[in-house]
Write an enzyme that holds these catalytic residues in place. Structure first.
Site, PDB file in Angstrom:
ATOM      1  N   THR A 234       4.296  -7.783  -5.509  1.00 51.09           N
ATOM      2  CA  THR A 234       5.323  -7.498  -6.499  1.00 51.09           C
ATOM      3  C   THR A 234       4.957  -6.201  -7.206  1.00 51.09           C
ATOM      4  O   THR A 234       3.839  -5.694  -7.080  1.00 51.09           O
ATOM      5  CB  THR A 234       5.444  -8.663  -7.504  1.00 51.09           C
ATOM      6  OG1 THR A 234       6.508  -8.411  -8.429  1.00 51.09           O
ATOM      7  CG2 THR A 234       4.150  -8.861  -8.284  1.00 51.09           C
ATOM      8  N   CYS A 235       5.906  -5.627  -7.941  1.00 49.87           N
ATOM      9  CA  CYS A 235       5.656  -4.386  -8.683  1.00 49.87           C
ATOM     10  C   CYS A 235       6.731  -4.262  -9.754  1.00 49.87           C
ATOM     11  O   CYS A 235       7.151  -5.271 -10.330  1.00 49.87           O
ATOM     12  CB  CYS A 235       5.646  -3.180  -7.746  1.00 49.87           C
ATOM     13  SG  CYS A 235       7.198  -2.905  -6.869  1.00 49.87           S
ATOM     14  N   GLY A 236       7.223  -3.051 -10.016  1.00 55.21           N
ATOM     15  CA  GLY A 236       8.279  -2.886 -11.002  1.00 55.21           C
ATOM     16  C   GLY A 236       9.655  -3.173 -10.444  1.00 55.21           C
ATOM     17  O   GLY A 236      10.455  -3.885 -11.056  1.00 55.21           O
TER      18      GLY A 236
END
Length: 278
Positions: A234-236
């Site tokens: 996951t990330c932004g």
């Protein structure tokens, strides 16, 4: 080929082959003005088509560049001449930023032979590769939707994985963002991370030359991640999460799922838990 990356020299030797497709997947860096097509128009690998991440997306949601429906993807990929039987090489103008997102997108839609150009356009230029500024006009092909759902994680899959502890969620955001010490660049999002998530900032897997870090160094970077257990990155907004997925593929884990909504979805809701600190 067990490595998800190809070199500029490898691509130079095969450029123009009937069974090869080259895809420019450039997005501006976070906070950088302009459009990915601006970079493409300024100069791209000869014969490359431009894959617009923000347009080949689910336009019914306010979440950025979410995956389109398989049918919408198939229509767009077909118009770009992306034959699923071909070998596809994806790159971006920065080195290694948004290309992994399209690498993952194509794989999640059933393309079996997709690779990323190591070092991207800078490496291609350094190798003396052919550059053009005119837009490529591919021959359209028919693409049948073939989604691979195991490579795509939605909110419920992430929530369930965190709850039962069976799945590791690895966050690609910077350590200060992960710990909640700095505000998110997108307005309206809470700061912090999902309870139980691990943090591997994506810049740790990309060298200063924009190339993916060698296997031996990646093993050290992912030392806290159990490569024998399920992994979701996951990330932004689902872009650098794909960078981690690419790095894990180099370590032999080509089955890693990406949380498409990432922190833009999770951090923007009121019903998802958020913690701060290490």
């Amino acid at each position: 080929m067990s490595d998800p990356m190809v070199s500029a020299e490898w691509l130079k030797d095969r450029l123009g082959a009937a069974d090869l497709r080259v895809v420019d997947a450039t997005l501006p860096l976070l906070g950088q003005p302009g459009h990915g097509r601006d970079f493409y128009n300024a100069g791209h690998i000869q014969g490359a088509v431009f894959f617009d991440i923000n347009a080949i997306a689910d336009l019914t949601t306010d979440l950025p560049h979410m995956l389109p429906t398989p049918e919408a993807f198939a229509a767009a990929a077909g118009a770009l001449g992306l034959d699923p039987a071909a070998t596809v090489v994806v790159y971006d103008a920065h080195g290694l930023w948004s290309a992994p997102r399209v690498w993952w997108t194509l794989r999640s839609m059933g393309y079996p032979r997709v690779f990323v150009l190591d070092g991207g356009l800078p490496a291609w230029r350094a190798a003396g590769g052919a550059i053009e500024t005119t837009e490529s006009r591919p021959t359209p092909v028919t693409v049948a939707p073939r989604p691979v759902s195991s490579l795509v994680a939605d909110l419920e899959r992430v929530r369930d994985g965190l709850a039962d502890g069976a799945t590791q969620v690895v966050d690609a955001r910077s350590a200060p963002r992960f710990r909640g010490e700095t505000p998110e660049p997108r307005a309206g999002l809470r700061s912090g991370h999902m309870p139980g998530a691990l943090n591997v900032p994506f810049n740790l897997v990309v060298g200063p030359d924009g190339a993916l870090t060698p296997r031996e160094t990646l093993a050290e970077v992912f030392a806290d991640v159990d490569l024998a257990r399920p992994i979701i990155t996951t990330c932004g907004s689902g872009v650098t999460a794909a960078v981690l997925a690419l790095a894990l593929a180099r370590l032999g884990r080509d089955d890693v799922a990406v949380y498409d909504g990432s922190w833009t979805e999770w951090g923007g809701r009121a019903d998802t838990p958020v913690v701060t600190g290490a």
